[in-house]
Design an enzyme around this catalytic site. Sequence first.
Site, PDB file in Angstrom:
ATOM      1  N   MET A  10       0.866  -1.147   0.002  1.00 21.27           N
ATOM      2  CA  MET A  10       0.035   0.087   0.017  1.00 21.27           C
ATOM      3  C   MET A  10       0.833   1.344  -0.019  1.00 21.27           C
ATOM      4  O   MET A  10       0.801   1.966   1.070  1.00 21.27           O
ATOM      5  CB  MET A  10      -0.844  -0.093   1.346  1.00 21.27           C
ATOM      6  CG  MET A  10      -1.853  -1.139   1.301  1.00 21.27           C
ATOM      7  SD  MET A  10      -2.670  -1.297   2.808  1.00 21.27           S
ATOM      8  CE  MET A  10      -1.222  -1.985   4.134  1.00 21.27           C
ATOM      9  N   GLN A  52     -11.124   3.206   0.100  1.00 20.83           N
ATOM     10  CA  GLN A  52     -10.961   4.307   0.737  1.00 20.83           C
ATOM     11  C   GLN A  52     -11.922   5.354   0.005  1.00 20.83           C
ATOM     12  O   GLN A  52     -12.499   6.330   0.416  1.00 20.83           O
ATOM     13  CB  GLN A  52      -9.385   4.755   0.410  1.00 20.83           C
ATOM     14  CG  GLN A  52      -8.500   4.085   1.159  1.00 20.83           C
ATOM     15  CD  GLN A  52      -7.043   4.562   0.822  1.00 20.83           C
ATOM     16  OE1 GLN A  52      -6.629   4.931  -0.241  1.00 20.83           O
ATOM     17  NE2 GLN A  52      -5.920   4.074   1.723  1.00 20.83           N
ATOM     18  N   THR A  83       1.863   1.667   5.794  1.00 18.50           N
ATOM     19  CA  THR A  83       1.390   3.006   5.112  1.00 18.50           C
ATOM     20  C   THR A  83       0.705   3.682   6.372  1.00 18.50           C
ATOM     21  O   THR A  83       0.309   3.339   7.391  1.00 18.50           O
ATOM     22  CB  THR A  83      -0.065   2.544   4.323  1.00 18.50           C
ATOM     23  OG1 THR A  83      -0.525   3.757   3.985  1.00 18.50           O
ATOM     24  CG2 THR A  83      -0.645   1.447   4.943  1.00 18.50           C
ATOM     25  N   ASN A  84       0.626   5.276   6.014  1.00 16.16           N
ATOM     26  CA  ASN A  84       0.307   6.007   7.191  1.00 16.16           C
ATOM     27  C   ASN A  84      -1.377   6.021   6.938  1.00 16.16           C
ATOM     28  O   ASN A  84      -1.850   6.041   8.124  1.00 16.16           O
ATOM     29  CB  ASN A  84       0.803   7.502   6.839  1.00 16.16           C
ATOM     30  CG  ASN A  84       2.325   7.649   7.340  1.00 16.16           C
ATOM     31  OD1 ASN A  84       2.499   7.763   8.622  1.00 16.16           O
ATOM     32  ND2 ASN A  84       3.195   7.493   6.378  1.00 16.16           N
ATOM     33  N   THR A  85      -1.846   6.165   6.018  1.00 18.52           N
ATOM     34  CA  THR A  85      -3.154   6.540   5.625  1.00 18.52           C
ATOM     35  C   THR A  85      -4.037   5.413   6.496  1.00 18.52           C
ATOM     36  O   THR A  85      -5.188   5.661   7.174  1.00 18.52           O
ATOM     37  CB  THR A  85      -3.801   6.573   4.109  1.00 18.52           C
ATOM     38  OG1 THR A  85      -2.980   7.604   3.560  1.00 18.52           O
ATOM     39  CG2 THR A  85      -5.269   6.777   4.234  1.00 18.52           C
ATOM     40  N   CYS A 197       3.547  10.172   4.554  1.00 19.73           N
ATOM     41  CA  CYS A 197       3.066   9.340   3.475  1.00 19.73           C
ATOM     42  C   CYS A 197       4.429   8.576   3.246  1.00 19.73           C
ATOM     43  O   CYS A 197       5.361   9.125   2.931  1.00 19.73           O
ATOM     44  CB  CYS A 197       2.399   9.865   2.166  1.00 19.73           C
ATOM     45  SG  CYS A 197       2.097   8.504   0.758  1.00 19.73           S
ATOM     46  N   THR A 198       4.213   6.917   3.320  1.00 19.47           N
ATOM     47  CA  THR A 198       5.058   6.282   3.184  1.00 19.47           C
ATOM     48  C   THR A 198       6.065   6.240   1.649  1.00 19.47           C
ATOM     49  O   THR A 198       7.332   5.906   1.723  1.00 19.47           O
ATOM     50  CB  THR A 198       5.137   4.712   3.211  1.00 19.47           C
ATOM     51  OG1 THR A 198       3.783   4.422   2.438  1.00 19.47           O
ATOM     52  CG2 THR A 198       4.729   4.394   4.893  1.00 19.47           C
ATOM     53  N   GLU A 199       5.438   6.788   0.467  1.00 27.87           N
ATOM     54  CA  GLU A 199       6.092   7.066  -0.599  1.00 27.87           C
ATOM     55  C   GLU A 199       6.798   8.512  -0.731  1.00 27.87           C
ATOM     56  O   GLU A 199       7.643   8.557  -1.752  1.00 27.87           O
ATOM     57  CB  GLU A 199       4.951   6.931  -1.787  1.00 27.87           C
ATOM     58  CG  GLU A 199       4.511   5.601  -2.227  1.00 27.87           C
ATOM     59  CD  GLU A 199       3.528   5.270  -1.076  1.00 27.87           C
ATOM     60  OE1 GLU A 199       3.314   3.983  -1.017  1.00 27.87           O
ATOM     61  OE2 GLU A 199       2.734   5.984  -0.622  1.00 27.87           O
TER      62      GLU A 199
END
Length: 237
Positions: A10, A52, A83-85, A197-199
């Site tokens: 994710m 989501q 993932t943060n979200t 955000c992990t990206e």
Amino acid sequence: MRTIGLIGGMSWESTAVYYRRINEQVRERLGGLHSADVLMHSVDFDDIVRMQRAGDWAGAARTLAGSARGLERAGADCVLICTNTMHKVADEVQKAITIPLLHIVDATAAPLTRDRITQPLLLATRFTMEEDFYRARLRSRFGVEAMVPEAEDRPMVHDVIFGELCCGVVRDESRAKFRAVIARAAARGADAVILGCTEIGLLIGQEDSALPVYDSTLLHADAAVAFALTPEPALVA
């Protein structure tokens, strides 16, 4: 060494960063040919994104809780949601398992409090920036009052994450836009930047900001390594 359970995919772009970072840190700390004891369940991100967008957070929670239970059954000693979200459903996932879920906010907040950061800029998806599940945990548990980009900048940040970074696309023009957002936040009083955000770490880093940068992906991965290499408390007979 305890076993790290990762709920990934994710997106897989950032999950790959988790896997590399965890193994690099284990090798650095233990030396030789050591690597991490890791279990991973990588989900189909398209399914999660559809939930989501539909506001089906209960469905997303069930999906991730099922992943967490599978990792526990397979022998994981902890679980990370990569993932943060999706930490919006972290409490539901934790309730589904008996092993600890290592929360990304807690991992990120530790160095913030150590460095006496009080008003960082939070760069993240629209869900994380505009809903309160992330900032509320920072505020209530750590006394950190995160700010978010101005309203006109948030769609750009969100769209770069989903439309570019999650697809493996890194553009110089997007980097320039993120730098401008950071500069505007600094003028508003931000004292640091959270890559929430992990990206985002694929696009910008400390070299892109005059403010200190805290990359939630790397901090979360490092928290997993610290857990894995900390001996379990001895049982008292």
